[in-house]
Design a protein around this motif. Structure first.
Motif, short mmCIF file in Angstrom:
data_model
loop_
_atom_site.label_atom_id
_atom_site.label_comp_id
_atom_site.label_asym_id
_atom_site.label_seq_id
_atom_site.Cartn_x
_atom_site.Cartn_y
_atom_site.Cartn_z
N GLU A 188 1.17 -1.11 -0.41
CA GLU A 188 0.21 0.32 0.29
C GLU A 188 0.96 1.43 -0.26
N ARG A 189 0.47 2.17 -0.34
CA ARG A 189 0.94 3.51 -0.31
C ARG A 189 1.09 4.64 0.81
N VAL A 190 1.90 4.79 1.15
CA VAL A 190 1.74 6.03 2.49
C VAL A 190 2.85 6.86 2.23
N THR A 191 2.67 7.68 3.62
CA THR A 191 2.76 8.61 3.81
C THR A 191 3.88 8.81 4.58
N VAL A 192 5.51 9.28 4.49
CA VAL A 192 6.59 9.18 5.67
C VAL A 192 6.93 10.65 5.44
N ASP A 193 6.54 11.23 6.38
CA ASP A 193 7.26 12.72 6.62
C ASP A 193 7.28 13.56 5.30
N GLY A 194 5.49 13.42 5.03
CA GLY A 194 5.81 14.07 3.15
C GLY A 194 6.60 13.33 2.66
N GLN A 195 6.93 12.65 2.56
CA GLN A 195 7.85 11.59 2.14
C GLN A 195 6.76 10.16 1.26
N MET A 196 6.23 9.75 -0.20
CA MET A 196 5.63 8.77 -0.68
C MET A 196 6.98 7.69 -0.97
N TYR A 197 5.49 6.38 -0.01
CA TYR A 197 6.63 5.53 0.38
C TYR A 197 5.50 3.94 -0.35
N VAL A 198 5.78 2.84 -0.75
CA VAL A 198 5.21 1.78 -1.14
C VAL A 198 5.23 0.74 0.22
N ARG A 199 4.36 0.14 1.35
CA ARG A 199 5.11 -0.29 1.93
C ARG A 199 3.78 -2.06 1.69
N THR A 200 5.79 -3.08 2.77
CA THR A 200 4.86 -4.31 2.21
C THR A 200 5.11 -4.86 3.55
N GLN A 201 4.30 -5.44 4.09
CA GLN A 201 4.51 -6.84 5.27
C GLN A 201 5.03 -7.70 4.87
N ILE A 202 5.93 -7.68 5.63
CA ILE A 202 7.64 -9.32 5.26
C ILE A 202 7.61 -10.42 6.55
N TYR A 203 6.83 -9.54 7.62
CA TYR A 203 6.48 -10.35 9.17
C TYR A 203 5.94 -10.56 9.89
N GLY A 204 5.43 -11.13 10.92
CA GLY A 204 4.54 -11.10 11.53
C GLY A 204 4.36 -11.83 12.66
N ALA A 205 4.41 -11.50 13.90
CA ALA A 205 3.76 -11.88 15.02
C ALA A 205 2.68 -12.40 15.41
N LYS A 206 2.19 -12.71 17.00
CA LYS A 206 2.18 -12.39 17.96
C LYS A 206 2.60 -12.91 19.34
N LEU A 207 2.46 -11.86 20.69
CA LEU A 207 3.86 -11.82 20.55
C LEU A 207 2.80 -11.49 22.47
#
Length: 555
Positions: A188-207
């Motif tokens: 998905e496309r997100v904005t970080v500090d005014g910059q446009m990035y493509v964000r992709t999940q690579i790892y997840g866990a419930k702790l």
């Protein structure tokens, strides 16, 4: 018309503003030697020219531009009102790095004075370049309770194309119970500090934290191959002249504070689960006969650490044998899992357990309290263990008790007659004796072979139907034929008077009694039979020993 006017007033209401001044800096992080702007936006209902005053601190005013006036008119309180937004931009420059700003800021609007707090900012020595690729670990909150689950997801942010990704080192996540998540890869496309990035999940866990205090969520280390255009290459825009670079990036360590569970309200019914959970109890039957299995199922659903939950006690009685319970965990998603506990009990004698309530408790972190869930447990009644004998069984008297079936004794040898007379017979005496002995031996051997082929002695092992959980009295009687033939008594009496261990005796006595009175069972006359390997092996060994003893005596 009134309705239309009301709608217009509601739409135009946001534009009716009191006198106000707003200031923005562009860019937000100015650099030494590069021009930047201070943008003044003045909102007023008065038709006057504003006068802006401020004192520059370590910056120089290079120029000023008036970008005009934006007006909007609304009808309010029976008359029209006009609101004005005026934008004035000052060009600034800083000669040195460090803290700079604008002080004593005020705006004169006729007789009114609008004041604004001082504007302070940091001037960089060199321009700050946003990273093309980076990894970030994200958690929903950083203050949790002991045993409360949180989901950590590691994302890859990229401004450039990532052609290959290799995870070099996974996070250890010590002091947490880990439940790894298999979630679909989404970008998905997100904005970080005014910059446009493509964000992709690579790892997840419930702790689930297993200790209190400050715990660390370790970084994830990855190697990313990125594709960028060469500087000054006129074909880079069209996909030509691009180069691949391998970058090693890691997420930052995330710290979470784990608080202990409150002691107030905690009791012996606490399951250790944190968060809302649902419980369901199912009992297959509450009216049983002796040796009829009782099956119970407890289902627990929720987002807590079900891996750590032990099977709670449901029934306790000296005459109710409990087998080891099984817990099956199924994970649906990050917030929902189900654990099913299967219990098996075997009643050994008549008993009655009154109706009761099973109470299980979980902790709700939102309300900060322990929530009890009560499950009704019906009355359990077991009967059939006091029945003594079959309806058609004749009473045993001392005379019949002592009576036994005697097997015919087989002569082991035959002696030839001693002939006296003429000397001519003496020469055939040894040959005659040898022949008669051979005939006697063949007769004895034939009887033994014939005896071994009788139906009662054909079984050399436990019938297979018993091992499959199928009990038939006729087959059990045939299996015990060696004992019944020797004593002339019923199977139940043979078991009672045998040399078996008390536990094995009790098992077979209850089994035979339950078979005789199986009409009491709720299962329409079908006996629920539980095969006990040790007891059957002991009885089989006893049968074989008696059988071998009879064979030896006959020989």
């Amino acid at each position: 018309m009134k309705i239309l006017t009301l709608i217009l007033l509601m739409l135009m209401a946001p534009f009716v503003l009191a006198d106000e001044v707003k200031i923005e800096l562009n860019p937000a992080k100015p650099v030494v030697g590069e021009m930047f702007q201070a943008i003044f936006r003045i909102f007023t209902n008065d038709d006057v020219e504003p006068v802006i005053n401020f004192s520059p601190f370590k910056v120089e005013v290079v120029g000023k531009n008036n970008y005009g006036i934006k007006t909007s008119t609304v009808f309010m309180n029976g008359k029209f009102s006009t609101s004005r937004e005026m934008t004035i931009i000052y060009d600034l420059a800083a000669g040195q790095a460090g803290i700079a700003g604008l002080r004593d800021i005020n705006v004169q609007l006729g007789s009114k004075t609008l004041r604004h707090p001082s504007l302070t900012f940091n001037v960089l020595k060199e321009p700050e370049v946003a990273a093309d690729v980076f990894v970030m670990a994200e958690v929903p909150k950083k203050q949790i309770f002991l045993g409360e689950g949180i989901v950590v997801r590691y994302y890859l942010y990229g401004k450039v194309q990532v052609t290959n990704l290799d995870i070099k080192k996974y996070p250890k996540l010590n002091n947490f119970l880990k439940r790894f998540l298999q979630e679909p890869d989404r970008s998905e496309r997100v904005t970080v500090d005014g910059q446009m990035y493509v964000r992709t999940q690579i790892y997840g866990a419930k702790l689930f934290p297993e200790k209190t205090g400050e715990l660390k969520i370790d970084p994830l280390h990855v190697s990313a191959t990125v594709s960028t255009s060469r500087g000054g290459d006129p074909f880079g825009t069209f996909g030509m002249g691009r180069e691949a670079r391998v970058k090693s990036v890691s997420s930052e360590t995330v710290k979470v504070e784990v608080r202990p569970l409150p002691e107030e309200g905690k009791d012996a019914n606490f399951t250790g689960l944190v968060g809302k959970h649902d419980f369901d109890l199912h009992i297959n039957s509450t009216r049983l006969i002796v040796n009829e299995p009782l099956e119970v199922k407890l289902t627990v659903s929720g987002g807590g650490a079900l891996e750590n939950m032990e099977a709670p006690s449901i029934f306790k009685h000296d005459n109710l044998e409990e087998f080891e319970s099984n817990g099956d965990l199924k994970i649906m998603d990050a917030d929902q899992a189900t654990k099913v506990f299967d219990y098996t009990f075997l009643p050994k004698a008549d008993l009655t357990i009154p109706a009761s309530t099973l109470t299980l408790t979980y902790f709700d972190p939102d309300s900060m309290r322990y929530v009890p869930i009560q499950l009704p447990v019906s009355e359990l009644v077991v009967a059939g263990g006091t029945m003594q004998k079959k309806k058609d069984e004749k009473p045993v008297t001392p005379e019949t008790e002592e009576k036994s079936i005697e097997m015919p004794k087989i002569p082991t040898s035959l002696a030839g007659p001693i002939l006296e007379g003429a000397r001519s017979w003496k020469s055939y005496l040894n040959l005659l004796n040898f022949g008669l002995s051979a005939v006697a031996l063949l007769i004895a051997l034939g009887i033994i072979i014939k005896k071994e082929k009788l139906p009662g002695f054909s079984s050399h092992s436990i019938p297979g139907s018993f091992k499959k959980g199928q009990f038939h009295l006729s087959e059990f009687t045939r299996w015990m034929t060696p004992l019944i033939s020797k004593t002339g008594k019923s199977p139940l009496t043979v078991i009672k008077e045998s040399e078996l261990t008390p536990e094995t005796k009790s098992y077979f006595i209850d089994l035979l009694n339950s078979n005789d009175y199986k009409d009491y069972s709720h299962a329409k006359g079908q006996l629920k039979f539980v095969y006990r390997s040790n007891s059957f092996k002991e009885l089989d060994k006893y049968i074989q020993s008696v059988k071998n003893e009879d064979t030896t005596q006959s020989a």
